[in-house]
Design a protein around this motif. Structure first.
Motif, PDB file in Angstrom:
ATOM      1  N   ALA A 133       8.169  -0.863   3.984  1.00 53.95           N
ATOM      2  CA  ALA A 133       7.232  -1.116   5.076  1.00 53.95           C
ATOM      3  C   ALA A 133       7.828  -0.659   6.402  1.00 53.95           C
ATOM      4  O   ALA A 133       9.018  -0.830   6.667  1.00 53.95           O
ATOM      5  CB  ALA A 133       6.894  -2.600   5.142  1.00 53.95           C
ATOM      6  N   LEU A 157       0.941   0.084  10.850  1.00 55.10           N
ATOM      7  CA  LEU A 157       1.790  -0.483   9.810  1.00 55.10           C
ATOM      8  C   LEU A 157       1.546   0.263   8.509  1.00 55.10           C
ATOM      9  O   LEU A 157       0.395   0.373   8.059  1.00 55.10           O
ATOM     10  CB  LEU A 157       1.482  -1.968   9.613  1.00 55.10           C
ATOM     11  CG  LEU A 157       2.076  -2.629   8.356  1.00 55.10           C
ATOM     12  CD1 LEU A 157       3.601  -2.657   8.435  1.00 55.10           C
ATOM     13  CD2 LEU A 157       1.507  -4.036   8.172  1.00 55.10           C
ATOM     14  N   SER A 158       2.614   0.796   7.905  1.00 59.52           N
ATOM     15  CA  SER A 158       2.539   1.424   6.581  1.00 59.52           C
ATOM     16  C   SER A 158       3.259   0.522   5.586  1.00 59.52           C
ATOM     17  O   SER A 158       4.415   0.144   5.797  1.00 59.52           O
ATOM     18  CB  SER A 158       3.197   2.810   6.602  1.00 59.52           C
ATOM     19  OG  SER A 158       2.513   3.682   7.467  1.00 59.52           O
ATOM     20  N   ASP A 159       2.577   0.172   4.495  1.00 65.75           N
ATOM     21  CA  ASP A 159       3.165  -0.751   3.523  1.00 65.75           C
ATOM     22  C   ASP A 159       2.435  -0.591   2.197  1.00 65.75           C
ATOM     23  O   ASP A 159       1.501   0.209   2.074  1.00 65.75           O
ATOM     24  CB  ASP A 159       3.068  -2.191   4.038  1.00 65.75           C
ATOM     25  CG  ASP A 159       4.049  -3.130   3.350  1.00 65.75           C
ATOM     26  OD1 ASP A 159       4.799  -2.657   2.467  1.00 65.75           O
ATOM     27  OD2 ASP A 159       4.056  -4.326   3.690  1.00 65.75           O
ATOM     28  N   ARG A 160       2.877  -1.365   1.218  1.00 66.41           N
ATOM     29  CA  ARG A 160       2.253  -1.381  -0.101  1.00 66.41           C
ATOM     30  C   ARG A 160       1.850  -2.809  -0.450  1.00 66.41           C
ATOM     31  O   ARG A 160       2.614  -3.751  -0.224  1.00 66.41           O
ATOM     32  CB  ARG A 160       3.195  -0.825  -1.161  1.00 66.41           C
ATOM     33  CG  ARG A 160       2.724  -1.080  -2.595  1.00 66.41           C
ATOM     34  CD  ARG A 160       3.519  -0.322  -3.609  1.00 66.41           C
ATOM     35  NE  ARG A 160       3.165   1.084  -3.587  1.00 66.41           N
ATOM     36  CZ  ARG A 160       3.581   1.954  -4.514  1.00 66.41           C
ATOM     37  NH1 ARG A 160       4.384   1.559  -5.487  1.00 66.41           N
ATOM     38  NH2 ARG A 160       3.220   3.221  -4.440  1.00 66.41           N
ATOM     39  N   TRP A 161       0.633  -2.936  -0.979  1.00 66.38           N
ATOM     40  CA  TRP A 161       0.127  -4.226  -1.453  1.00 66.38           C
ATOM     41  C   TRP A 161      -0.274  -4.047  -2.918  1.00 66.38           C
ATOM     42  O   TRP A 161      -1.277  -3.417  -3.216  1.00 66.38           O
ATOM     43  CB  TRP A 161      -1.068  -4.663  -0.612  1.00 66.38           C
ATOM     44  CG  TRP A 161      -1.615  -5.995  -1.018  1.00 66.38           C
ATOM     45  CD1 TRP A 161      -0.920  -7.121  -1.279  1.00 66.38           C
ATOM     46  CD2 TRP A 161      -3.002  -6.312  -1.196  1.00 66.38           C
ATOM     47  NE1 TRP A 161      -1.767  -8.144  -1.619  1.00 66.38           N
ATOM     48  CE2 TRP A 161      -3.061  -7.673  -1.568  1.00 66.38           C
ATOM     49  CE3 TRP A 161      -4.191  -5.590  -1.070  1.00 66.38           C
ATOM     50  CZ2 TRP A 161      -4.264  -8.320  -1.827  1.00 66.38           C
ATOM     51  CZ3 TRP A 161      -5.386  -6.245  -1.330  1.00 66.38           C
ATOM     52  CH2 TRP A 161      -5.424  -7.586  -1.703  1.00 66.38           C
ATOM     53  N   ASP A 165      -1.179   1.636  -1.550  1.00 67.33           N
ATOM     54  CA  ASP A 165      -0.469   2.056  -0.346  1.00 67.33           C
ATOM     55  C   ASP A 165      -1.475   2.089   0.805  1.00 67.33           C
ATOM     56  O   ASP A 165      -2.583   2.610   0.648  1.00 67.33           O
ATOM     57  CB  ASP A 165       0.128   3.451  -0.521  1.00 67.33           C
ATOM     58  CG  ASP A 165       1.229   3.472  -1.553  1.00 67.33           C
ATOM     59  OD1 ASP A 165       1.971   2.483  -1.639  1.00 67.33           O
ATOM     60  OD2 ASP A 165       1.335   4.474  -2.286  1.00 67.33           O
ATOM     61  N   ASN A 167      -2.192   2.130   5.368  1.00 63.59           N
ATOM     62  CA  ASN A 167      -1.766   2.261   6.750  1.00 63.59           C
ATOM     63  C   ASN A 167      -2.865   1.649   7.613  1.00 63.59           C
ATOM     64  O   ASN A 167      -4.026   2.059   7.535  1.00 63.59           O
ATOM     65  CB  ASN A 167      -1.542   3.717   7.130  1.00 63.59           C
ATOM     66  CG  ASN A 167      -1.135   3.891   8.586  1.00 63.59           C
ATOM     67  OD1 ASN A 167      -1.933   3.710   9.492  1.00 63.59           O
ATOM     68  ND2 ASN A 167       0.111   4.256   8.803  1.00 63.59           N
TER      69      ASN A 167
END
Length: 697
Positions: A133, A157-161, A165, A167
């Motif tokens: 993240a 915010l760039s992340d993985r849920w 993936d 943003n």
């Protein structure tokens, strides 16, 4: 994150990669791959910082024209065009951290299943699929000599849920602009009739939220792009009007507006391999825009008494729905077959209520053609074959467009259109690093729905009439170009072109006083364009380079008023920053030079931009307008010396150039009757200094 990786890992910086399926020599001339090491000296924070430094490449953010293809520009992310119209490719790249980029590919031919969509060169940004993240942030403030301070913040915010993936981004800024100027009105003999001093400012707020996500479901790679935007604008122009050289108390003209812009867009796309040789993509897109506005023009005498008040209330509601499918087949040896189909529905509702009060109370003014609805249902199809053999690549395509255009309200019409759009392209690798190309194609312009609806121009006390009989112009295009790449940082391309235009869209006379957008007959456009990137190390400037864009152009069409040949009309308004959009307008010349020098040891960079374009004539039925801005000179310095935070200072419009409009009004038809008066308007929209802090954590 934001996009799942669907292409191979990045090679070394500047390395030329090959695709064995099409022949190593041919593809070696079609694709250059730049790794993170190549961009390290630029100290990039975002993917946009990196793409801007790709040699011989300029970002095209597409256009707001109808349809999906017109909006995609020349940027791909992991081999796919973003399914968005309102969210520009540059905005998407600005939200992606630079550390997430593994490779940037500069592509100018058939590589894998990438469709160039008529672009000579595209850039593919390859991202990592498993990345921790990260928050990217920008804080900025702009000081304006002619307006208030403009602060802003941009976060993403760039992340993985789970398997998704994503943003998510938000931008908040204050709208703040201003300008000063003067007007001079003279009679046909040059005697001063009227002069005016002008002060204008505009304030408001700009809010934007975005969400982009991607995930792999079985064999299908799915993506979603969404954007919501809210903006207010409140410009006010105060004009003090003096009679000739009189210094007595002036008459006062106040022109103001209150505008709200609401936009929403959601796009989704998916792709999967149906067989070993057949890939399919599907795209769905919906967007809307609502723009209510109240505008006024008030005249006060020298004692402050109101002489007149014109008030207009307008609404504009636009809707777009697009469905598109693309198929790519690679099972026929050196042939790559493509089939694209797009269906679209678009509409624009416009209303206007205008009143005028000259002392006896407001009276409603009849404005013909201002309350109307325009709708279009359109289908677009393309079949294309790309054949590659060693140094030679041939593209053959046949497209078709069918549409029904309907207008109701003050003006009523219904028309059907059908156009064939053939295309032919060829490229040949003349030598290592050199490629010649030829393109022949027929393109159909997309009509601007605003041209169907009448609008009030309060500053000129005039009307821009709509025209329900507009037809799209069609253009046969012939282009011959040569690109030479002597090194990984050096690219030069020269292109000559000729356009044969059917039913040119310009201003069509309706009477001795009024005109409207319309088709005025056939015309031509021809010119030469040079683009390139030149490293300056051999000139003793280590780490320096010069990017250049030069276009020389001429055109011809028979003037519907005078019956004589003239150039095509340009665009109204002004553009202080000389965006690349001006290249698509009718200018006799356009020049832009960008210099940049990076000093990696000091973590410092500086540079400048110089740009200039020719004046733009507008040919109305009873007047000739010429718009010009002079030179634009901008400078910047930036450093990353402190905790990986990039600090940049940009100075825009340092010469505070004059934006001018020269207006010649005739007694009757332009060029056929005597001059009634001339008017020169000069505007100065001030020097700007912007401080930006940006980084990631």
């Amino acid at each position: 994150m934001l996009w799942l990786v669907t292409v191979c890992a990045a090679p070394a910086a500047g390395q030329v990669t090959a695709d064995e399926s099409a022949g190593p020599l041919a593809v070696r001339e079609q694709l250059v791959s730049y790794g993170p090491e190549f961009f390290a000296r630029y100290q990039p924070v975002t993917a946009l910082d990196m793409v801007r430094q790709v040699p011989g490449f300029t970002i095209d953010n597409g256009s707001s024209e109808r349809g999906f293809i017109a909006a995609v520009g020349n940027i791909l992310i992991n081999g796919v065009y973003p399914s968005a119209k309102q969210d520009s490719p540059s905005s998407i790249l600005a939200r992606i951290p630079a550390d997430q980029v593994t490779t940037i590919e500069r592509i100018r031919g058939q590589v894998r299943d990438i469709d160039l969509q008529g672009q000579p060169v595209v850039v593919n940004v390859v991202l990592q699929g498993d990345y921790p993240a990260v928050v990217r942030w920008d804080l900025y403030a702009r000081h304006h000599t002619e307006g208030p301070l403009k602060p802003g913040v941009d976060l993403s915010l760039s992340d993985r849920w789970g398997r998704i993936d994503y943003n998510a981004g938000v931008r908040i800024e204050r709208e703040a602009n201003g300008e000063t100027g003067n007007d001079r009105l003279r009679d046909a003999d040059g005697a001063l009739l009227e002069r005016a001093d002008v002060i204008q400012d505009s304030t408001g707020i700009d809010l934007t939220a975005t969400l982009n996500a991607s995930a792999l479901f079985g064999g299908t790679l799915a993506r979603i792009n969404s954007r919501a935007h809210y903006e207010t604008r409140n410009p006010l122009q105060r004009k003090s009007i003096f009679a000739g050289n009189d210094t007595a108390a002036p008459e006062l003209e106040l022109i103001g507006a209150s505008t709200i812009i609401r936009q929403f867009e959601v796009g989704a796309d998916g792709e999967r391999s149906l067989t070993a040789d057949l890939d399919a993509k599907a795209i769905l897109l919906y967007s809307l825009e609502q723009v209510p506005q109240t505008a006024t023009r008030q005249i006060l005498d020298a004692d402050g008494n109101q002489q007149s008040l014109v008030r207009s209330r307008t609404t504009s509601d636009a809707n777009v729905a697009i469905a598109r499918v693309e198929f790519d087949h690679r099972g026929l040896g050196r042939h790559h077959l493509q089939f694209n189909a797009e269906a679209a529905f678009e509409s624009l509702d416009g209303t206007l209520v205008q009143t005028e009060d000259t002392g006896d109370g407001p009276v409603e003014v009849d404005v013909p053609g201002a309350n109307t609805r325009v709708e279009e249902i359109r289908g677009d199809f393309l079949v294309k074959d790309t054949w590659t053999r060693e140094r030679l690549r041939i593209d053959l395509g046949l497209g078709a467009e069918v549409s029904r255009l309907t207008q109701t309200g003050d003006a009523r019409s219904e028309r059907d259109f059908f156009f064939l759009k053939p295309e032919f392209g060829a490229s040949y690798a003349v030598r290592p690093g050199g490629v010649g190309r030829l393109r022949l194609a027929r393109e159909v312009a997309q009509l601007d729905f605003d041209d169907f609806i009448t609008a009030t121009v309060l500053e000129d006390d005039d009307l821009n009439l709509g025209n329900e009989n507009l037809e799209p112009d069609r253009t046969w295009i012939a282009e011959l170009g040569y690109e030479w790449r002597p090194g990984p940082e050096s690219v030069f391309e020269v292109t000559v072109y000729h356009h044969w235009i059917e039913d040119v869209l310009d201003l069509l006379p309706l009477s001795a006083e009024f005109e409207a957008p319309g088709n005025i007959g056939d015309g031509r456009r021809w010119g030469l364009e040079l683009e390139g990137t030149l490293p300056l190390d051999r000139a003793g400037l280590d780490g320096a380079k010069l990017d250049m864009t030069v276009r020389l152009e001429d055109s011809s069409v028979v003037d519907p008023v005078t019956g004589r040949d003239r150039v095509l009309s340009g665009e109204t308004g002004s553009n202080a920053y000389r965006s690349l959009a001006t290249l698509n307008r009718n200018n006799r010349y356009f020049v832009r030079l960008n210099f940049r020098q990076d000093l990696p040891a000091a973590k410092f960079a500086w540079g400048w931009t110089v740009a200039e374009r020719d004046e733009r004539p507008i040919f109305r039925v009873n007047e000739l307008d010429r718009h010009d801005e002079g030179y634009a000179i901008d400078v910047f310095v930036e450093t990353t010396r402190w905790r990986r935070v990039k600090v940049s200072v940009v100075g825009d419009n340092l010469l505070n150039f004059t934006q001018s409009r020269d207006r010649t009004r005739y007694v009757g038809e332009r060029g056929l009757t005597p001059v009634e008066f001339t008017e020169r308007r000069e505007r100065f929209n001030g020097r700007r200094i912007t401080l930006t802090l940006s980084g990631t954590f």
